[in-house]
Design a protein around this motif. Structure first.
Motif, PDB file in Angstrom:
ATOM      1  N   ILE A   1       3.482  50.628  38.121  1.00  0.00           N
ATOM      2  CA  ILE A   1       3.541  49.201  37.767  1.00  0.00           C
ATOM      3  C   ILE A   1       2.408  48.852  36.809  1.00  0.00           C
ATOM      4  CG2 ILE A   1       3.376  46.825  38.629  1.00  0.00           C
ATOM      5  CD1 ILE A   1       4.851  47.592  41.049  1.00  0.00           C
TER       6      ILE A   1
ATOM      7  N   LEU B   1       9.550  49.891  45.191  1.00  0.00           N
ATOM      8  CA  LEU B   1       8.950  48.763  45.930  1.00  0.00           C
ATOM      9  C   LEU B   1       9.711  48.457  47.213  1.00  0.00           C
ATOM     10  CD1 LEU B   1       7.758  46.034  43.367  1.00  0.00           C
ATOM     11  CD2 LEU B   1       6.359  47.543  44.760  1.00  0.00           C
TER      12      LEU B   1
ATOM     13  N   VAL C   1      -0.405  35.959  42.470  1.00  0.00           N
ATOM     14  CA  VAL C   1      -0.069  35.110  41.335  1.00  0.00           C
ATOM     15  C   VAL C   1      -0.354  35.858  40.039  1.00  0.00           C
ATOM     16  CG1 VAL C   1      -0.617  32.976  40.128  1.00  0.00           C
ATOM     17  CG2 VAL C   1      -0.551  33.012  42.611  1.00  0.00           C
TER      18      VAL C   1
ATOM     19  N   LEU D   1       4.814  38.787  45.583  1.00  0.00           N
ATOM     20  CA  LEU D   1       3.818  38.803  46.664  1.00  0.00           C
ATOM     21  C   LEU D   1       3.000  40.092  46.663  1.00  0.00           C
ATOM     22  CD1 LEU D   1       5.832  37.201  49.613  1.00  0.00           C
ATOM     23  CD2 LEU D   1       3.971  36.174  48.312  1.00  0.00           C
ATOM     24  N   SER D   2       3.162  40.916  45.644  1.00  0.00           N
ATOM     25  CA  SER D   2       2.442  42.198  45.558  1.00  0.00           C
ATOM     26  C   SER D   2       2.719  43.085  46.768  1.00  0.00           C
ATOM     27  CB  SER D   2       0.919  42.001  45.472  1.00  0.00           C
ATOM     28  OG  SER D   2       0.569  41.176  44.403  1.00  0.00           O
ATOM     29  N   LEU D   3       3.967  43.060  47.254  1.00  0.00           N
ATOM     30  CA  LEU D   3       4.280  43.816  48.466  1.00  0.00           C
ATOM     31  C   LEU D   3       4.879  45.171  48.156  1.00  0.00           C
ATOM     32  CD1 LEU D   3       5.918  41.069  50.669  1.00  0.00           C
ATOM     33  CD2 LEU D   3       3.598  42.000  50.778  1.00  0.00           C
TER      34      LEU D   3
ATOM     35  N   SER E   1      -4.097  40.073  38.940  1.00  0.00           N
ATOM     36  CA  SER E   1      -3.098  40.948  39.565  1.00  0.00           C
ATOM     37  C   SER E   1      -3.330  42.405  39.185  1.00  0.00           C
ATOM     38  CB  SER E   1      -1.691  40.540  39.132  1.00  0.00           C
ATOM     39  OG  SER E   1      -1.437  39.223  39.499  1.00  0.00           O
TER      40      SER E   1
ATOM     41  N   LEU F   1       1.841  37.725  36.288  1.00  0.00           N
ATOM     42  CA  LEU F   1       2.990  37.688  35.376  1.00  0.00           C
ATOM     43  C   LEU F   1       4.267  37.424  36.157  1.00  0.00           C
ATOM     44  CD1 LEU F   1       2.148  40.763  33.119  1.00  0.00           C
ATOM     45  CD2 LEU F   1       2.031  38.353  32.493  1.00  0.00           C
ATOM     46  N   GLY F   2       4.263  37.884  37.423  1.00  0.00           N
ATOM     47  CA  GLY F   2       5.432  37.684  38.277  1.00  0.00           C
ATOM     48  C   GLY F   2       5.793  36.214  38.438  1.00  0.00           C
TER      49      GLY F   2
HETATM   50  N1  TRP Z   1       2.214  40.081  42.223  1.00  0.00           N
HETATM   51  C1  TRP Z   1       1.807  40.265  40.873  1.00  0.00           C
HETATM   52  C2  TRP Z   1       2.563  39.304  39.963  1.00  0.00           C
HETATM   53  O1  TRP Z   1       3.276  38.476  40.433  1.00  0.00           O
HETATM   54  C3  TRP Z   1       1.985  41.651  40.374  1.00  0.00           C
HETATM   55  C4  TRP Z   1       1.454  42.654  41.308  1.00  0.00           C
HETATM   56  C5  TRP Z   1       0.166  42.845  41.643  1.00  0.00           C
HETATM   57  C6  TRP Z   1       2.219  43.516  42.083  1.00  0.00           C
HETATM   58  N2  TRP Z   1       0.083  43.810  42.600  1.00  0.00           N
HETATM   59  C7  TRP Z   1       1.321  44.214  42.892  1.00  0.00           C
HETATM   60  C8  TRP Z   1       3.559  43.734  42.186  1.00  0.00           C
HETATM   61  C9  TRP Z   1       1.768  45.112  43.814  1.00  0.00           C
HETATM   62  C10 TRP Z   1       4.015  44.654  43.101  1.00  0.00           C
HETATM   63  C11 TRP Z   1       3.129  45.321  43.921  1.00  0.00           C
HETATM   64  O2  TRP Z   1       2.428  39.378  38.775  1.00  0.00           O
END
Ligand code: TRP
Length: 445
Positions: free
Chosen positions: A100, A389, A23, A228-230, A321, A25-26
């Motif tokens: 990122i 990504l 959770v 999902l920070s994937l 994040s 900025l995304g």
């Molecule tokens: N998921 C985070 C967001 O929604 C951003 C983020 C954190 C992210 N770690 C990450 C995005 C790894 C890509 C990969 O803001």
């Protein structure tokens, strides 16, 4: 067994930290403007499908790699499959997290600046219709964006400095419930506005013609990975601090559901307000910086209070994040260079912050950095969102699906001999890679 590696104090602490990573900025800044640009409900539907068909299986794959590997993203691949080329996925992860974080810190800095400007009254005093100028003048400035980026990154560095339990876990245990509370209050208020019906229709009633547009699919997959920070090992790194007992599928399901709820509630907060005040939902990345301040201004005196709550919320979400993004490099450097956590944190944190300066200075103004005709920030965002990504996600899915011994992979998830285990395996073998390849193809050509 864990050679003195740090661990989470509680299972809940891990889940909250993973939710905190997801959770950010995304869910608010990026979700709302991408949804607005991509036409609303049709995008939302495809996005939710991507979350469950691609995101959830890949998340579980990342959790399994990390917990089994018991190391940073590069080390985990190496521990499970020594000498195999899969480790490229790990190296790509460290690079992507670095890229990122470099621009994430810049945008989070904008958020903190807005929070500060509302607290001092400067933002509240802007005339209606003047927020576009207010925003553009700020991001095009020569010192402001860099100052606020540094400020935000200093807080991130300080928290990671204190380690897994005392820094990351503790901060998330405080931030996440607070975040949920503020978000629900703001969304509840939005639902009382005149434009609530129109906002909800935009978000939930699909325009069927939008399903024919390939760019909506590519935006949905990109958003699913980002939110999902994937695809770059943040979740591998966090799962490597888990003890053997934790049930990974439950944790993955929890993270996915909570992250999706946060995004949808953020949409319920934003779109009714946008429609009530007759603004354009498709106004791009400026949506929360230009459109929402107009909304707050039209609310009258209470607007400033809402604005402060809102930007505080976004800043906290971004913080948890950014912490996870920095932790990827920190845990890699600690092992690779044999550095202490403190040393790794300061070095990685300072280097990534410096690398963010061209992004901070790329949005107009005297020193604008552009490359290939794109502002530097947009370039780094595009490279990660469209290419590295998804590519990282592809490596992870193919590794768990085909490179790793199937019995071991299932054992790690606790899904041996279960239907869910088989379904997961086939998703990770076929569906997720096919989806990702198709998107990469769309993005490249
Ligand atoms: N998921 C985070 C967001 O929604 C951003 C983020 C954190 C992210 N770690 C990450 C995005 C790894 C890509 C990969 O803001």
């Amino acid at each position: 067994m864990n050679n003195g590696r740090e661990q989470w104090a509680t299972k809940m602490g891990f889940i909250l930290a993973a939710v905190g990573s997801a959770v950010g900025l995304g869910n608010i800044w990026r979700f709302s403007y991408v949804t607005g640009d991509s036409g609303g409900a049709a995008f939302l539907l495809i996005y939710v499908l991507c979350i469950f068909l691609v995101g959830l299986p890949v998340l579980l794959a990342e959790f399994s790699i990390g917990r089994r590997g018991q190391s940073d993203v590069v080390g985990s691949f190496n521990n499970i499959a020594p000498g195999k080329p899969w480790v490229i996925g790990g190296v790509l992860g460290v690079l992507t997290s670095f890229l990122i974080l470099s621009f994430y810190g810049v945008i989070a800095g904008w958020v903190v600046y807005f929070l500060y400007s509302y607290l001092t009254g400067a933002a509240g005093a802007v005339e209606q219709g003047g927020y576009a100028d207010f925003f553009v003048n700020f991001i095009g400035g020569a010192t402001g964006p860099v100052f606020w980026q540094f400020f935000f990154m200093a807080v991130v560095i300080a928290i990671v400095f204190f380690g897994v339990k005392k820094g990351i876990e503790l901060s998330n245990r405080i931030f996440m419930p607070l975040l949920a509370l503020i978000l629900i209050v703001l969304a509840g208020y939005s639902l009382t506005l005149d434009g609530a019906g129109e906002g909800l229709r935009f978000l939930f009633t699909p325009d069927w013609s939008a399903f024919g547009d390939p760019s909506v699919y590519s935006a949905a997959v990109g958003q699913a990975f980002f939110t999902l920070s994937l695809g770059m090992g943040a979740m591998i790194t966090y799962a490597s601090y888990l003890p053997k007992e934790t049930k990974l599928p439950n944790a993955a399901g929890g993270v996915v559901v909570l992250d999706t709820l946060f995004a949808i509630v953020a949409g319920i907060m934003i779109f009714p307000a946008v429609f009530t005040f007759g603004l354009d939902p498709a106004s791009g990345p400026g949506l929360i910086f230009i459109t929402l301040p107009e909304v707050f201004a039209q609310m009258g005196t209470g607007g400033t209070v809402f604005a402060i709550l809102f930007f505080f919320l976004v800043a906290i979400a971004a913080l948890s994040s950014a912490i996870s993004l920095l932790e990827v490099s920190v845990s890699y450097l600690m092992r690779k260079m044999n550095w202490k956590r403190q040393q790794a944190t300061i070095i990685a944190g300072v280097v990534v912050t410096l690398f963010g300066i061209p992004s901070a200075l790329s949005q107009g103004g005297p020193l604008t950095f552009t490359l290939f005709d794109l502002p530097f920030l947009d370039l780094v965002d595009t490279i990660t969102d469209k290419y590295t990504l998804p590519l990282g996600g592809l490596f992870i899915a193919l590794f768990v699906g085909w490179g790793w011994n199937q019995v071991d992979a299932l054992k790690e998830t606790g899904l041996t001999d279960s239907i869910i285990g088989m379904i997961w395996l086939w998703f990770i073998r076929i569906i997720a890679p096919a989806g990702i390849l198709w998107i990469l193809f769309l993005n490249i050509f």
